[in-house]
Design a protein around this motif. Structure first.
Motif: not given
Length: 256
Positions: A84-86, A90-91, A107-110, A253-254
């Motif tokens: 939750d805090g990352d 979030a982006a 779809i995955h984000l790892a 994320t820039r």
């Protein structure tokens, strides 16, 4: 001397506590004191006292008999707090949603953590009829498209220092030779994405791409699709969606 010994004992206790939590986090279900002791190697008396303390604090749970132990609910609260805090998670949400809509696949984000990837976010395939999630799950980097995409952002020498010569097979297709994996990493650098050809799960092909907002990259996105449903046109569409997702995530994320 006593103060030094006391401080050393406290550090040792802290290390053992973290190792115990990692033991249970990596092994779902309930475990006997004997099986835990065999795996971690701590003296049984001190292990029992540490387990009882963690039970009282809610980090470890016991069954009805009070003789078997498993991960507790407080570990879930900490894991949820991390996600939750990352800021990257979030982006990434709009991009993951778009990629899910475009491909209709999982779809995955790892994130790379040592020799493993840890799943931070998932969008389920529209074709799956059962719940399936990997958030918080850890898998070997060498057997996943996510991990291979991330390892490709390291130099060959860095990979040699990170991975053992012989790699654990998860299926009959998994790379078990580090040097063969390094040869594939060169191809991944050239083409810009990685492919898991049933190396982690039989019947499933995955395509992954690193998000290089830092060097080496630590985060990647992937798309998983059953081999039986993978046509040439669908594969190209997935690859296009991956590159689009990478570019969108770089923009998102820039400033992080």
């Amino acid at each position: 001397m006593g103060a030094v010994e006391g401080a050393g004992s406290q550090v040792k206790s802290a290390v053992r506590t973290v190792e115990l939590l990692e033991f249970f986090a990596g092994r779902p279900g309930m475990h006997s004191l004997a099986s835990v002791q065999e795996s971690v190697g701590y003296p049984k008396s001190s292990l029992y006292m540490l387990l009882r303390t963690l039970v009282e604090l809610g980090w470890i749970e016991t069954d009805a008999t009070g003789t078997r132990y498993g991960i507790g609910v407080r570990a879930l609260l900490v894991g949820t707090s991390y996600i939750d805090g990352d800021e990257v998670v979030a982006a990434a949400r709009p991009t993951l949603d778009r990629m899910s809509d475009d491909t209709s696949e999982t779809i995955h984000l790892a994130r790379l953590d040592g020799t493993s990837v840890v799943y931070l976010a998932t969008r389920q395939s529209q074709h799956y009829l059962r719940p399936f999630t990997r958030v918080g799950r850890r898998l070997p980097a060498h057997s996943t498209s996510l991990g291979k995409a991330l390892l490709a952002t390291y130099t060959d020498e860095q990979v040699r220092k990170l991975l053992p010569e012989t790699l654990e097979p998860l299926t009959e297709h998994t790379h078990t030779d580090r040097e063969k994996l390094i040869e594939e990493l060169a191809v991944i650098r050239e083409q810009g994405f990685a492919v898991d050809r049933e190396e982690n799960t039989l019947g499933l092909r995955c395509f992954g791409i690193a998000v290089p907002y830092r060097t080496p990259a630590r985060d990647a996105v992937s798309c998983s699709v059953p081999v039986a449903r993978l046509t040439g046109g669908h594969e190209q569409m997935i690859k296009d969606a991956l590159f689009d997702a990478r570019d969108r995530l770089l923009l998102a994320t820039r400033r992080l």
